[in-house]
Motif scaffolding. Structure first.
Motif, short mmCIF file in Angstrom:
data_model
loop_
_atom_site.label_atom_id
_atom_site.label_comp_id
_atom_site.label_asym_id
_atom_site.label_seq_id
_atom_site.Cartn_x
_atom_site.Cartn_y
_atom_site.Cartn_z
N UNK A 6 0.84 -1.20 0.00
CA UNK A 6 0.00 0.00 0.00
C UNK A 6 0.87 1.25 0.00
N UNK A 7 0.35 2.30 -0.60
CA UNK A 7 1.03 3.58 -0.59
C UNK A 7 -0.01 4.68 -0.73
N UNK A 8 0.42 5.91 -0.48
CA UNK A 8 -0.46 7.05 -0.68
C UNK A 8 -1.04 7.65 0.59
N UNK A 9 -0.74 7.02 1.72
CA UNK A 9 -1.25 7.58 2.97
C UNK A 9 -0.53 8.86 3.33
N UNK A 10 -1.06 9.50 4.36
CA UNK A 10 -0.44 10.74 4.81
C UNK A 10 -1.35 11.52 5.72
N UNK A 17 -8.73 15.12 0.37
CA UNK A 17 -8.78 13.86 -0.35
C UNK A 17 -7.42 13.18 -0.35
N UNK A 18 -7.46 11.89 -0.46
CA UNK A 18 -6.26 11.09 -0.65
C UNK A 18 -6.60 9.93 -1.59
N UNK A 19 -5.59 9.46 -2.29
CA UNK A 19 -5.77 8.24 -3.08
C UNK A 19 -4.72 7.23 -2.65
N UNK A 20 -5.20 6.12 -2.17
CA UNK A 20 -4.32 5.03 -1.78
C UNK A 20 -4.16 4.05 -2.95
N UNK A 21 -3.00 3.46 -3.01
CA UNK A 21 -2.72 2.44 -4.03
C UNK A 21 -2.34 1.14 -3.36
N UNK A 68 -15.91 7.33 -0.56
CA UNK A 68 -14.78 6.48 -0.95
C UNK A 68 -15.17 5.64 -2.16
N UNK A 69 -14.20 5.46 -3.05
CA UNK A 69 -14.43 4.66 -4.25
C UNK A 69 -13.25 3.73 -4.48
N UNK A 80 -6.98 0.93 -6.36
CA UNK A 80 -6.94 2.26 -5.74
C UNK A 80 -8.11 2.43 -4.78
N UNK A 81 -7.90 3.27 -3.82
CA UNK A 81 -8.97 3.73 -2.94
C UNK A 81 -8.95 5.25 -2.97
N UNK A 82 -9.93 5.81 -3.64
CA UNK A 82 -10.07 7.26 -3.69
C UNK A 82 -10.92 7.69 -2.51
N UNK A 83 -10.37 8.53 -1.67
CA UNK A 83 -11.06 8.98 -0.47
C UNK A 83 -11.28 10.48 -0.54
N UNK A 84 -12.52 10.88 -0.55
CA UNK A 84 -12.89 12.29 -0.61
C UNK A 84 -13.64 12.69 0.66
N UNK A 85 -13.72 13.97 0.88
CA UNK A 85 -14.45 14.51 2.04
C UNK A 85 -14.03 13.79 3.32
N UNK A 86 -12.75 13.69 3.52
CA UNK A 86 -12.24 12.94 4.65
C UNK A 86 -12.62 13.58 5.98
N UNK A 87 -12.83 12.71 6.96
CA UNK A 87 -13.23 13.14 8.30
C UNK A 87 -12.19 12.63 9.31
N UNK A 88 -12.08 13.26 10.44
CA UNK A 88 -11.13 12.78 11.46
C UNK A 88 -11.36 11.31 11.82
N UNK A 89 -12.59 10.87 11.79
CA UNK A 89 -12.87 9.47 12.14
C UNK A 89 -12.42 8.48 11.06
N UNK A 90 -11.93 8.98 9.94
CA UNK A 90 -11.34 8.11 8.91
C UNK A 90 -9.88 7.78 9.23
#
Length: 126
Positions: A6-10, A17-21, A68-69, A80-90
């Motif tokens: 996995x990569x793309x965290x941060x 938004x973030x996109x994980x691979x 998330x998609x 991929x995991x596309x994460x939008x509108x991220x919240x602290x609980x994510x």
């Protein structure tokens, strides 16, 4: 030897938004069911979203629906995991996992998955 990386965290602010691979070697992702799970400190690992191998059907946890998609690039053997509108609980460590034989109703069960990556940290600040 099967390996998932996995990569793309941060670190990202809420609303970002973030996109994980998830890059695979030793197996072909398009022939497996692939899912993302996450684990927050002190909590159990939970299902986030899955892509069912045979039909391409996706399943998402209620907490991430509409935000998330999951998608797959067969040529690159990457999910991929596309994460939008991220919240602290994510916030948590996000893992990808694969299963070669799984029924759709079990896609949310981590015990059904054979291979796991090492995880990537996602931190959402408020």
């Amino acid at each position: 030897q099967v390996q998932l990386v996995e990569s793309g965290g941060g670190l990202v602010q809420a609303g970002g938004s973030l996109r994980l691979s998830c890059t695979a070697s030793g197996l072909t992702l398009r022939t497996d069911t692939v899912a993302w799970f996450r684990q927050a400190p002190g909590k159990e690992r939970e299902f986030v979203v899955g892509l069912f191998r045979s039909s391409g059907t996706t399943r998402s946890a209620d907490s991430v629906k509409g935000r998330f998609t999951i998608s797959r690039d067969n040529a690159k053997n990457v999910v991929y995991l596309q994460m939008n509108s991220l919240k602290p609980e994510d916030t948590g460590v996000y893992y990808c996992a694969t299963a070669s034989t799984i029924i759709l109703s079990a896609v949310t069960n981590p015990n059904q998955y054979h291979y796991w990556g090492q995880g990537t940290q996602v931190t959402v600040s408020s």
